[in-house]
Design a protein around this motif. Structure first.
Motif, PDB file in Angstrom:
ATOM      1  N   GLU B 609     -25.904  21.974 -27.807  1.00  0.00           N
ATOM      2  CA  GLU B 609     -27.087  21.214 -27.378  1.00  0.00           C
ATOM      3  C   GLU B 609     -26.678  19.854 -26.782  1.00  0.00           C
ATOM      4  OE1 GLU B 609     -26.544  22.706 -30.256  1.00  0.00           O
ATOM      5  OE2 GLU B 609     -27.500  21.677 -31.952  1.00  0.00           O
ATOM      6  N   GLU B 610     -25.552  19.340 -27.227  1.00  0.00           N
ATOM      7  CA  GLU B 610     -25.081  18.068 -26.675  1.00  0.00           C
ATOM      8  C   GLU B 610     -24.536  18.282 -25.251  1.00  0.00           C
ATOM      9  OE1 GLU B 610     -25.678  15.212 -27.518  1.00  0.00           O
ATOM     10  OE2 GLU B 610     -24.199  13.901 -26.579  1.00  0.00           O
ATOM     11  N   ARG B 613     -27.585  18.648 -23.233  1.00  0.00           N
ATOM     12  CA  ARG B 613     -28.291  17.371 -23.078  1.00  0.00           C
ATOM     13  C   ARG B 613     -27.657  16.540 -21.959  1.00  0.00           C
ATOM     14  NH1 ARG B 613     -27.948  12.090 -24.149  1.00  0.00           N
ATOM     15  NH2 ARG B 613     -25.890  12.280 -25.071  1.00  0.00           N
TER      16      ARG B 613
END
Ligand code: FES
Ligand code: FES
Lengths: 161, 793
Positions: B609-610, B613
C-alpha cells in the motif's frame, strides 16, 4: 382470471402481507414478491429439491405449496437461516469441503441437511445419502456434500459432549 | 521460486499453487445470495413464453394471434416471420470440417418446424404466467410432415430429405485409414466385433437456461445478462445477427447454475430474446422451464458404433476398426457445429494404445429431433466405451486379464513425445504410472479374489477398467481455424489498487468449476500477496480482456497461465517502483505476504500500500522520467500442440442382481494426470462430479423419443439422473506430467471423469455377468436392458 387472495405470513421472522393469485406457489412468491431469490427453482414439479424451504418447522418443496396455503404460517428460507446463524457451521463445512460448485442446489441441500442434523446423533454415510436423495445436484457427484454433513454432525456431537 | 515445482515453495507465505484453498465466492452462494440470471429483474422487463411445435416436422400454414394479443398483461406477440426482420438466420458449419453442411436456422421457425419443441411464436407479457396464459390462445395451423427419426433410415435413398436444398440427410462424413488394417486382421489370432449403442441424454443443469436482453435505444446498446460460458463469442454472434456493431453489445455472465457445455451454444430462443428486446425497446427475460429444457437444451451422444478389434494371442492389439453414425437433429448447432463429437470419436478411439492400424468412418445425420451438440467430454465417452469395450472383449477372447492386456498395449511412459494412429500428438502422458497407481489403490488382486469367492455364493460382482485420453487446453485448431470467431487465447489484467489490494480481470468464466478461485490463487502466488487481497472480475465483455471463456477444459491451463504471467509482470513493475523509492535494485527485492522485502533475508521494506500510495499520490517524489505501471495485461494461448492431452484410468466395482437387473455401485476409482494441479480439492471435485455425470448416462439418463419424434420423458420425474443414495464414494488420485507449453504446466481436468466413467461401469457389468456369457454394449444399461441380455424378459 381468479381474484387474488390476501395472505399474511411470517417470513424469516418478518410479518408480510400480500395479495396473491391463488395459483402462485410459495417459491415464486418468495422469489418474485419478496425478492428472496435464495430459494431456487429447478423443476417446478416437486422432484429436484432446489426450492426447499422450512414451513412451520418442516422442510417442504416451495413449488408444491401454494402461497395461499402458507397464510398464517411461519416460513424460513436460506437467507433467514444464514442471518440467524443456525447453519453457520454447516455452511462452513460446505465451504471447506467445496460441497458446492454452481451453488444452485445448495440452499435446498442446506435446509434438507439441517433437518437431518437436527435429529441429533451422527448419522452414517448411508443415512445421509438416503436423507439427501430427494435433492438433485448435477455438479458435485454428492460425495463432498455427504462429507460436509458428516463433518458437521460429528462436530455438533462433540460439542454436545 | 517457480510454479513448476510448487511443493518446494509450499512453506513460503502466499504459496497457493498446489493448495486446497476454499473458493472465495462460496460464502455468497451458501447464503442464497448469489445472483443467477433467473433471479434478476429489470425495470419494465417483459417475460417471454414461446409457443413450441408439438410436431417433429410440420409446415406452419398460419398463426392466429388475435385472441392472445387481447389477453391481460400481453405486451406483444411476435411470429418467426416478424422476428426474421430483425434477426438474420445462421448456418452451423466450420470450414475445417470438410463437407459439413447445414441449413439456415431462424431464431423462431418461419414456415416449418423441424423438431418437437422448436419455437414457432413468442408472447411477451408483464409476467411469465400471463405470457403462458396468452400462449395457450395462439392457434397455429400446422400441416404435419413425415418426420425423419431413425438415423439409418434417414440415409436411405427414399427417405424424406429434411432440407431438400442439401440433397440428402448426411451432414458430414469422415473416413480415416491408417496403417495396414486388413493385413493385421488377417494375421490376428482373434478378431472381435461389437455394436455399441449410446442413448441420447442431456445436461439437466439445475438452473435452466436463462437470459435477459436489455436494448437501450438511447445508448444504442444491448446488454445481455446470460448464463453462458463464452461471453465474447456471444457478443460477436448477437451483434452479427442483430445487425449491430460488436461494441454495441455487452454480455454479462453472473452466477450460472450449472453448465457442462449446455450453455456454450447459441440457442435460437435466446437469440429470439435478444431480438425481441431490440424490437420492443425494453428488457425481455426468458428462463426455460424444465420441459423446455428437455426439449431444447442441446442433447448429446445418440451414436451407434460398430467396432472391431484384432489381437494376437500374447495380447498385442493389432487393429481397431470403427463405423460410427450419429444423429444431430435438424440443424448443425451454431457456431461450434454438431459434427465435432463424431470427429472426436474418430480422433480418439484407440489413442491410448501403441497400435497404429486403425480404420474409421463417422457419419453425422440430420433427423427431426432436438439438436445435439457439445456436452461435457464431447466424443470421449463414446470413444472410450468403444475402445475399452473392445479391449475387454479381446481379453476375454484370448483369456487374458483386463489389467494385463492394458499393460501390454498402453503407450509406454518413456515414449513421449509421440502420436496416435489418427494423428494426435501427445506431449507427455503417464498411462502405466496411472494404471499401477490405480491397481494399488483399489487393491485389484484382493478385489478379484473377493469377486471369485462371492461368485460361488451366487453374488455377481464386477470390476471394470477404463483407460482414457482427454483433449484439454485447445488451441485455435478447435474452432478458430474453421472460421469461428471464438477466441482460443485468454487474457488477464492485474492491477495494484491504491489500498494495496489487487484486482484481477480475466476472460475465463465461472460456472462452479472454481475459475475465480484458481485465478486468485495463481495471481496471489505470482505476486506474493495474501489471497484475501485479490478480487477477481470475470464474465463481462465490458470489463475483462478479450478471450475464449470456460469450455473444453481450458480455463485453468490457458486462463491460469495468463494469470501467472500477468502476476509476474505486475510484480516486476511493483518492484521497479519499490527499487526507485528504496534506491535499491529490483533484483535485490522480492514481494512476500504483501510486503516488499529484501530478497534472501525477507526483511520487510515497504508494504504494497505504501508503494501504491507513492506511485498514485506522490509520483512527484519519484525520479523525473520514471513512470510506474501498476496494471498489466498478459495473454496466453498454446502454440506448439493443438491440444494438451491428459490421460487417466478409472475403475468401477459393482454388483448386479441377475434376477432384477439392478446394478448397485459399490466403489469407483480414478487416477488422472492433468499436469500441475493448481488446487487439488477443486480438481478432485471436478473429477467426482464428472464421473457421476458419466455414470448417469451409463445407467439411467436417456432422452426417449418415439418413432414420431416425440420426446416421451421430458420431466425430471421421468428422466432419471444420479441421486445421492445410488452414487458410490469415489477415490481420486493423480500422476503429474506438466505440459511444458506453459510455465504453470497445468492441463484441463473438467471432462476426465465423464470421459471414462461409462466405459468403467459397462465393463464392470459385463465382468459381473461373465458367468452368464452375455455382453452388453448399450447404454443406458437399464434393468430391462440387462434382463433382456440375460434372456429373462
Ligand atoms: S423446483 Fe420444487 S422440487 Fe424442483
Ligand atoms: S452445485 Fe451445482 S447443482 Fe449442486
Amino acid at each position: 382470471m381468479t381474484a387474488s387472495v390476501s395472505i399474511t405470513l411470517k417470513v424469516n421472522g418478518e410479518t408480510v402481507s400480500a395479495d396473491v393469485p391463488p395459483r402462485m406457489h410459495l417459491a415464486d412468491f418468495l422469489r418474485e414478491r419478496l425478492a428472496l431469490t435464495g430459494t431456487h427453482i429447478g423443476c417446478e414439479h416437486g422432484v429436484c429439491g432446489a426450492c426447499s424451504v422450512r414451513l412451520n418447522g418442516e422442510v417442504v418443496r416451495g413449488c408444491l405449496v401454494l402461497a395461499v396455503q402458507a397464510d398464517g404460517a411461519e416460513v424460513l428460507t436460506v437467507e433467514g437461516l444464514s442471518d440467524s446463524g443456525e447453519i453457520a457451521d454447516l455452511q462452513e463445512a460446505f465451504r471447506n469441503r467445496n460441497a458446492l460448485q454452481c451453488g444452485y442446489c445448495t440452499p435446498g441441500m442446506l435446509l434438507t441437511a439441517q433437518e437431518l442434523l437436527a435429529q441429533g446423533g451422527v448419522p452414517d454415510r448411508e443415512t445421509i445419502r438416503e436423507h439427501m436423495s430427494g435433492n438433485y445436484c448435477r455438479c458435485t457427484g454428492y460425495q463432498a456434500i455427504v462429507d460436509a454433513v458428516e463433518t458437521t454432525a460429528a462436530a455438533r456431537a462433540a460439542a454436545r459432549g | 521460486m517457480t510454479a513448476r515445482n510448487p511443493l518446494t515453495a509450499l512453506d513460503r507465505p502466499n504459496s497457493y499453487i498446489g493448495r486446497a484453498v476454499p473458493r472465495p465466492n462460496l460464502t455468497r452462494l451458501l447464503q442464497g445470495r448469489g445472483q443467477y440470471v433467473s433471479d434478476m429483474t429489470l425495470p419494465r422487463m417483459g417475460h417471454v413464453a414461446f409457443v413450441r411445435s408439438p410436431y417433429a416436422h410440420a409446415k406452419i400454414l398460419g398463426i392466429d394471434v388475435a385472441e392472445a394479443k387481447a389477453m391481460p398483461g400481453v405486451i406483444a406477440v411476435v411470429t418467426g416471420a416478424e422476428l426474421a426482420k430483425v434477426c438474420s438466420p445462421w448456418v452451423g458449419v466450420l470450414s475445417h470440417l470438410k463437407g459439413l453442411k447445414s441449413a439456415p436456422q431462424h431464431a423462431i421457425a418461419v414456415d416449418r418446424a423441424c423438431w418437437q419443441g422448436e419455437a414457432v411464436c413468442a408472447v411477451i407479457a408483464e409476467t411469465r404466467a400471463q405470457a403462458e396464459d396468452a400462449a395457450e390462445r395462439i392457434f397455429v395451423n400446422y400441416e404435419e410432415l413425415e418426420p425423419v427419426t431413425d438415423m439409418e433410415r434417414a440415409l436411405e435413398p427414399d427417405a424424406v430429405v429434411i432440407h431438400p436444398e442439401l440433397g440428402d440427410n448426411l451432414a458430414f462424413e469422415r473416413n480415416l485409414d491408417a496403417g495396414e488394417v486388413d493385413k493385421a486382421i488377417a494375421e490376428a489370432d482373434a478378431v472381435v466385433e461389437a455394436d455399441f449403442l449410446f442413448g441420447r441424454h442431456t445436461g439437466v443443469t439445475l438452473e435452466p437456461r436463462a437470459i435477459i436482453a436489455d436494448w437501450n435505444p438511447g445508448e444504442g446498446r444491448l446488454t445481455v445478462h446470460q448464463g453462458t460460458q463464452a461471453p465474447h463469442m456471444m457478443q460477436n454472434i448477437i451483434a452479427k445477427h442483430l445487425d449491430l456493431e460488436e461494441a454495441q453489445v455487452r454480455v454479462v455472465c453472473h452466477d450460472v447454475g450449472g453448465s457442462f457445455g449446455i450453455k456454450v451454444h447459441v440457442y435460437a430462443d435466446e437469440m429470439a430474446v435478444a431480438a425481441l428486446s431490440k424490437l420492443l425497446r425494453r428488457p425481455v427475460k426468458f428462463v426455460a422451464d424444465r420441459i423446455e429444457s428437455f426439449n431444447t437444451d442441446i442433447h448429446a451422444r445418440d451414436h451407434r458404433c460398430k467396432g472391431k478389434i484384432a489381437v494376437k494371442s500374447d495380447g498385442t492389439i493389432t487393429a481397431f476398426v470403427i463405423d460410427d453414425i450419429t444423429a444431430i437433429g435438424p440443424y448443425s448447432m451454431y457456431p461450434r457445429t454438431s459434427a465435432i463429437e463424431a470427429n472426436q470419436v474418430v480422433n480418439l478411439v484407440g489413442g491410448q494404445y501403441t497400435n497404429m492400424n486403425y480404420r474409421a468412418r463417422a457419419r453425422v445425420v440430420f433427423q427431426n429431433k432436438n439438436v445435439t451438440c457439445q456436452y461435457r467430454a464431447v466424443g470421449h465417452p463414446i470413444a472410450c466405451s468403444v475402445t475399452e469395450g473392445l479391449v475387454d472383449l479381446a481379453a476375454r477372447a484370448i483369456g487374458m486379464d483386463p489389467a494385463a492386456i492394458r499393460r501390454k498395449n498402453l503407450i509406454p511412459d518413456d515414449a513421449y513425445p509421440t502420436g496416435s494412429a489418427s494423428g494426435l500428438k501427445f506431449e507427455a502422458l503417464s498411462h502405466h504410472a496411472s494404471l499401477d497407481k490405480l491397481l494399488a489403490m483399489m487393491n485389484y488382486d484382493a478385489l478379484r479374489a473377493e469377486q471369485a469367492e462371492l461368485r460361488k455364493k451366487g453374488i455377481y460382482r464386477g470390476i471394470g477398467l477404463a483407460t482414457f485420453i482427454e483433449v484439454t487446453n485447445p488451441s485455435a485448431a478447435f474452432y478458430g481455424v474453421g472460421g469461428a470467431r471464438i477466441s482460443s487465447q485468454d487474457g488477464v489484467a492485474v492491477r495494484l489498487e491504491a489500498t494495496g489490494r489487487i484486482v484481477v480481470q480475466t476472460s475465463i468464466t465461472e460456472q462452479g468449476q472454481g475459475s475465480e478461485a484458481i485465478t486468485a490463487q495463481v495471481t496471489a502466488h505470482a505476486l506474493g500477496v495474501p489471497m484475501e487481497r485479490v478480487r477477481v472480475i470475470l464474465g463481462d465483455t465490458d470489463n475483462t480482456p478479450y478471450g475464449g471463456g470456460t469450455w473444453a477444459s481450458r480455463a485453468a491451463g490457458i486462463g491460469g497461465e495468463a494469470a501467472w504471467q500477468a502476476g509476474k509482470a505486475l510484480k516486476a513493475n511493483i518492484l521497479a517502483v519499490a527499487a526507485t523509492i528504496l534506491q535499491s535494485s529490483a533484483d535485490a527485492l522480492d514481494i512476500v505476504n504483501g510486503f516488499v522485502v529484501d530478497k534472501g533475508t525477507d526483511a520487510e521494506r515497504l508494504p504494497l500500500e505504501e508503494v501504491a500510495r507513492i506511485a498514485y499520490f506522490r509520483p512527484d517524489t519519484l525520479p523525473p522520467g520514471f513512470q510506474s505501471e501498476l496494471m498489466v495485461v498478459r495473454h496466453f494461448v498454446p502454440r506448439q500442440y493443438p491440444f494438451a492431452f491428459t490421460n487417466g484410468i478409472q475403475a468401477s466395482y459393482l454388483e448386479v442382481d441377475p434376477d432384477t437387473g439392478f446394478v448397485t455401485l459399490l466403489k469407483h476409482w480414478c487416477v488422472e494426470d492433468c499436469g500441475t494441479v493448481i488446487n487439488p480439492q477443486l480438481v478432485d471435485e471436478q473429477i467426482r462430479g464428472g464421473i457421476v455425470q458419466g455414470i448417469g448416462p451409463a445407467l439411467y439418463e436417456h432422452c426417449r423419443y418415439d418413432e414420431n419424434g416425440q420426446l416421451t420423458n421430458a420431466s425430471m420425474a421421468d428422466y432419471l439422473v444420479p441421486m445421492a443414495a445410488e452414487m458410490p464414494d469415489i477415490e481420486v488420485a493423480h500422476v503429474v506430467s506438466p505440459t511444458l507449453e506453459s510455465e504453470l504446466g497445468a492441463k484441463g481436468a473438467g471432462e476426465a471423469g465423464t470421459a471414462g466413467a461409462p466405459a468403467a461401469v459397462v465393463n464392470a457389468v459385463n465382468d459381473a455377468l461373465a458367468p452368464f456369457d452375455v455382453r452388453i454394449t448399450e447404454i443406458p444399461m437399464t434393468p430391462e436392458v440387462i434382463l433382456r441380455a440375460l434372456g429373462k424378459v
